[in-house]
Design a protein around this motif. Structure first.
Motif, short mmCIF file in Angstrom:
data_model
loop_
_atom_site.label_atom_id
_atom_site.label_comp_id
_atom_site.label_asym_id
_atom_site.label_seq_id
_atom_site.Cartn_x
_atom_site.Cartn_y
_atom_site.Cartn_z
N LYS A 99 0.79 -0.99 -0.06
CA LYS A 99 0.06 0.15 0.01
C LYS A 99 0.77 1.35 -0.07
O LYS A 99 0.35 2.22 -0.38
CB LYS A 99 -1.02 0.04 1.36
N ASN A 100 2.15 1.32 0.31
CA ASN A 100 2.85 2.47 0.46
C ASN A 100 3.54 2.93 -0.79
O ASN A 100 4.50 3.67 -1.02
CB ASN A 100 3.85 2.08 1.60
N LYS A 101 3.26 2.27 -1.74
CA LYS A 101 3.74 2.48 -3.16
C LYS A 101 2.90 3.50 -4.05
O LYS A 101 1.64 3.07 -4.20
CB LYS A 101 3.94 1.29 -4.18
N ASN A 102 3.44 4.55 -4.47
CA ASN A 102 2.77 5.47 -5.34
C ASN A 102 2.84 5.30 -6.73
O ASN A 102 1.92 5.59 -7.46
CB ASN A 102 3.44 6.85 -5.09
N LYS A 103 3.50 4.61 -7.27
CA LYS A 103 3.89 4.22 -8.61
C LYS A 103 4.37 2.81 -8.78
O LYS A 103 5.15 2.44 -8.04
CB LYS A 103 4.65 5.32 -9.21
N PHE A 104 3.97 2.09 -9.82
CA PHE A 104 4.40 0.82 -10.27
C PHE A 104 4.89 0.91 -11.65
O PHE A 104 3.91 1.10 -12.12
CB PHE A 104 3.34 -0.22 -9.71
N VAL A 105 5.96 0.64 -12.11
CA VAL A 105 6.33 0.82 -13.59
C VAL A 105 6.85 -0.66 -13.82
O VAL A 105 7.78 -1.59 -13.20
CB VAL A 105 7.50 1.71 -13.47
N ILE A 106 6.59 -1.27 -14.81
CA ILE A 106 7.09 -2.52 -15.65
C ILE A 106 7.71 -2.05 -17.06
O ILE A 106 6.96 -1.38 -17.92
CB ILE A 106 6.06 -3.66 -15.85
N GLY A 107 8.89 -2.50 -17.23
CA GLY A 107 9.65 -2.33 -18.53
C GLY A 107 9.66 -3.77 -19.12
O GLY A 107 10.58 -4.64 -18.38
#
Length: 75
Positions: free
Chosen positions: A60-68
């Motif tokens: 829950k403490n992640k503001n952004k999630f990025v996948i490359g």
């Protein structure tokens, strides 16, 4: 592209593909190109479960999630 850059591509050999039960099979690697269970199941297994994304998305403490992703798959 320069002729020197294009020369690199002249050394690339075409894949030797044999069709088995309607699926492409690599003669060189002795393996199928994708799962016999289908593209969705393969992607779920490799990317979602293989990278533990379901667990990571629950943090829950992640503001952004990025996948490359740089794969050259069939889909």
């Amino acid at each position: 592209m320069s002729s020197a850059q294009l020369k690199i591509f002249s050394t690339v050999k075409p894949a030797e593909i044999e069709w088995r039960d309607g699926l492409p099979f690599s003669q060189e690697f002795k393996d199928i190109y994708f799962s016999v269970h289908g593209a969705i199941e393969e992607s779920t297994h490799v990317f979602i479960h293989g990278n533990q994304l379901l667990q990571d998305w629950q943090i829950k403490n992640k503001n952004k999630f990025v996948i490359g992703e740089l794969g050259f798959g069939c889909g």
